[in-house]
Design a protein around this motif. Sequence first.
Motif, PDB file in Angstrom:
ATOM      1  N   GLY A 288       3.355  -3.057   0.823  1.00  0.00           N
ATOM      2  CA  GLY A 288       4.637  -2.360   1.062  1.00  0.00           C
ATOM      3  C   GLY A 288       5.476  -3.013   1.677  1.00  0.00           C
ATOM      4  O   GLY A 288       6.939  -2.736   1.701  1.00  0.00           O
TER       5      GLY A 288
ATOM      6  N   SER B 299       3.931   7.959   3.253  1.00  0.00           N
ATOM      7  CA  SER B 299       4.828   8.029   2.376  1.00  0.00           C
ATOM      8  C   SER B 299       5.656   9.340   2.373  1.00  0.00           C
ATOM      9  O   SER B 299       6.807   9.400   2.320  1.00  0.00           O
ATOM     10  CB  SER B 299       4.380   7.717   0.939  1.00  0.00           C
ATOM     11  OG  SER B 299       3.910   6.398   0.807  1.00  0.00           O
TER      12      SER B 299
ATOM     13  N   PRO C 200       8.447  -2.621  -3.156  1.00  0.00           N
ATOM     14  CA  PRO C 200       8.611  -0.747  -3.213  1.00  0.00           C
ATOM     15  C   PRO C 200       7.468  -0.395  -3.654  1.00  0.00           C
ATOM     16  O   PRO C 200       6.772  -0.659  -4.648  1.00  0.00           O
ATOM     17  CB  PRO C 200       9.943  -0.700  -3.900  1.00  0.00           C
ATOM     18  CG  PRO C 200      10.414  -1.883  -4.383  1.00  0.00           C
ATOM     19  CD  PRO C 200       9.474  -2.974  -4.178  1.00  0.00           C
ATOM     20  N   PHE C 201       6.668   0.663  -2.982  1.00  0.00           N
ATOM     21  CA  PHE C 201       5.667   1.524  -3.273  1.00  0.00           C
ATOM     22  C   PHE C 201       4.360   0.643  -3.149  1.00  0.00           C
ATOM     23  O   PHE C 201       3.284   1.151  -3.628  1.00  0.00           O
ATOM     24  CB  PHE C 201       5.751   2.142  -4.590  1.00  0.00           C
ATOM     25  CG  PHE C 201       6.982   3.055  -4.552  1.00  0.00           C
ATOM     26  CD1 PHE C 201       6.897   4.289  -3.722  1.00  0.00           C
ATOM     27  CD2 PHE C 201       8.089   2.704  -5.565  1.00  0.00           C
ATOM     28  CE1 PHE C 201       8.194   5.098  -3.866  1.00  0.00           C
ATOM     29  CE2 PHE C 201       9.351   3.572  -5.420  1.00  0.00           C
ATOM     30  CZ  PHE C 201       9.306   4.718  -4.660  1.00  0.00           C
ATOM     31  N   GLY C 202       4.420  -0.709  -2.695  1.00  0.00           N
ATOM     32  CA  GLY C 202       3.390  -1.799  -2.419  1.00  0.00           C
ATOM     33  C   GLY C 202       2.244  -0.854  -1.831  1.00  0.00           C
ATOM     34  O   GLY C 202       1.195  -1.112  -1.908  1.00  0.00           O
ATOM     35  N   ASN C 203       2.777  -0.193  -0.708  1.00  0.00           N
ATOM     36  CA  ASN C 203       1.708   0.513   0.260  1.00  0.00           C
ATOM     37  C   ASN C 203       1.061   1.570  -0.506  1.00  0.00           C
ATOM     38  O   ASN C 203       0.028   2.001  -0.039  1.00  0.00           O
ATOM     39  CB  ASN C 203       2.449   1.247   1.470  1.00  0.00           C
ATOM     40  CG  ASN C 203       3.165   2.313   1.050  1.00  0.00           C
ATOM     41  OD1 ASN C 203       3.804   2.285   0.140  1.00  0.00           O
ATOM     42  ND2 ASN C 203       3.155   3.480   1.602  1.00  0.00           N
ATOM     43  N   LEU C 204       1.184   2.191  -1.514  1.00  0.00           N
ATOM     44  CA  LEU C 204       0.744   3.110  -2.384  1.00  0.00           C
ATOM     45  C   LEU C 204      -0.112   2.173  -3.669  1.00  0.00           C
ATOM     46  O   LEU C 204      -1.474   2.508  -3.811  1.00  0.00           O
ATOM     47  CB  LEU C 204       1.364   4.110  -3.067  1.00  0.00           C
ATOM     48  CG  LEU C 204       2.044   4.842  -2.093  1.00  0.00           C
ATOM     49  CD1 LEU C 204       3.025   5.831  -2.691  1.00  0.00           C
ATOM     50  CD2 LEU C 204       1.063   5.718  -1.478  1.00  0.00           C
TER      51      LEU C 204
ATOM     52  N   ALA D 211      -2.291  -2.109   2.027  1.00  0.00           N
ATOM     53  CA  ALA D 211      -1.102  -1.103   1.999  1.00  0.00           C
ATOM     54  C   ALA D 211       0.363  -2.244   2.618  1.00  0.00           C
ATOM     55  O   ALA D 211       1.128  -1.790   2.177  1.00  0.00           O
ATOM     56  CB  ALA D 211      -1.454  -0.296   3.108  1.00  0.00           C
TER      57      ALA D 211
ATOM     58  N   THR E 289      -3.528   1.199  10.288  1.00  0.00           N
ATOM     59  CA  THR E 289      -4.086   0.330   9.174  1.00  0.00           C
ATOM     60  C   THR E 289      -4.823  -0.911   9.735  1.00  0.00           C
ATOM     61  O   THR E 289      -5.774  -0.967   9.126  1.00  0.00           O
ATOM     62  CB  THR E 289      -3.010  -0.135   8.430  1.00  0.00           C
ATOM     63  OG1 THR E 289      -2.275   1.091   7.876  1.00  0.00           O
ATOM     64  CG2 THR E 289      -3.349  -0.777   7.240  1.00  0.00           C
TER      65      THR E 289
ATOM     66  N   GLN F 201      -1.892   6.394   3.122  1.00  0.00           N
ATOM     67  CA  GLN F 201      -0.571   5.692   2.388  1.00  0.00           C
ATOM     68  C   GLN F 201       0.158   7.127   1.819  1.00  0.00           C
ATOM     69  O   GLN F 201       1.432   6.890   1.743  1.00  0.00           O
ATOM     70  CB  GLN F 201      -0.956   4.621   1.692  1.00  0.00           C
ATOM     71  CG  GLN F 201      -1.604   3.486   2.386  1.00  0.00           C
ATOM     72  CD  GLN F 201      -0.880   2.917   3.718  1.00  0.00           C
ATOM     73  OE1 GLN F 201       0.613   3.026   3.538  1.00  0.00           O
ATOM     74  NE2 GLN F 201      -1.399   2.671   4.696  1.00  0.00           N
TER      75      GLN F 201
END
Length: 123
Positions: free
Chosen positions: A30, A70, A34-38, A27, A100, A66
């Motif tokens: 992120g 978001s 961008p959107f790396g946590n997903l 995660a 996390t 995550q």
Amino acid sequence: MSDEPQIPPSVPSQEARQWAMFCHFAAFLGLIFPFGNLLGPLIVWQIKKDFDPFVNDQGKEALNFQITVSLAAIVCFLLMIVVIGFPLLMLVGIAALVLTIIAGIKANEGQSYRYPFTWRALK
């Protein structure tokens, strides 16, 4: 079906525990993308979900958390119109960071971790 943790029948192998930890720690992508946590937990989980039931369980848990983070961040951005979104976004970010890290450590110890306040979209 209940929200009880699915306890594996035996202690997961060291490799399974490491991959479960990577599901949680992915995660942090992120912070770079961008959107790396997903995407991070999704990719690790999809690649390793059949490796061990513990990895599958923790990968789903990481991804569910995550997704929840978001959605909370989107609500915070909308609330920035009335100023309250700024401190709420900081609170969400700090909570996500701390939880996390805790989850990754617990997974590496072989414990099935459940995030609090998580919408479990993936069962």
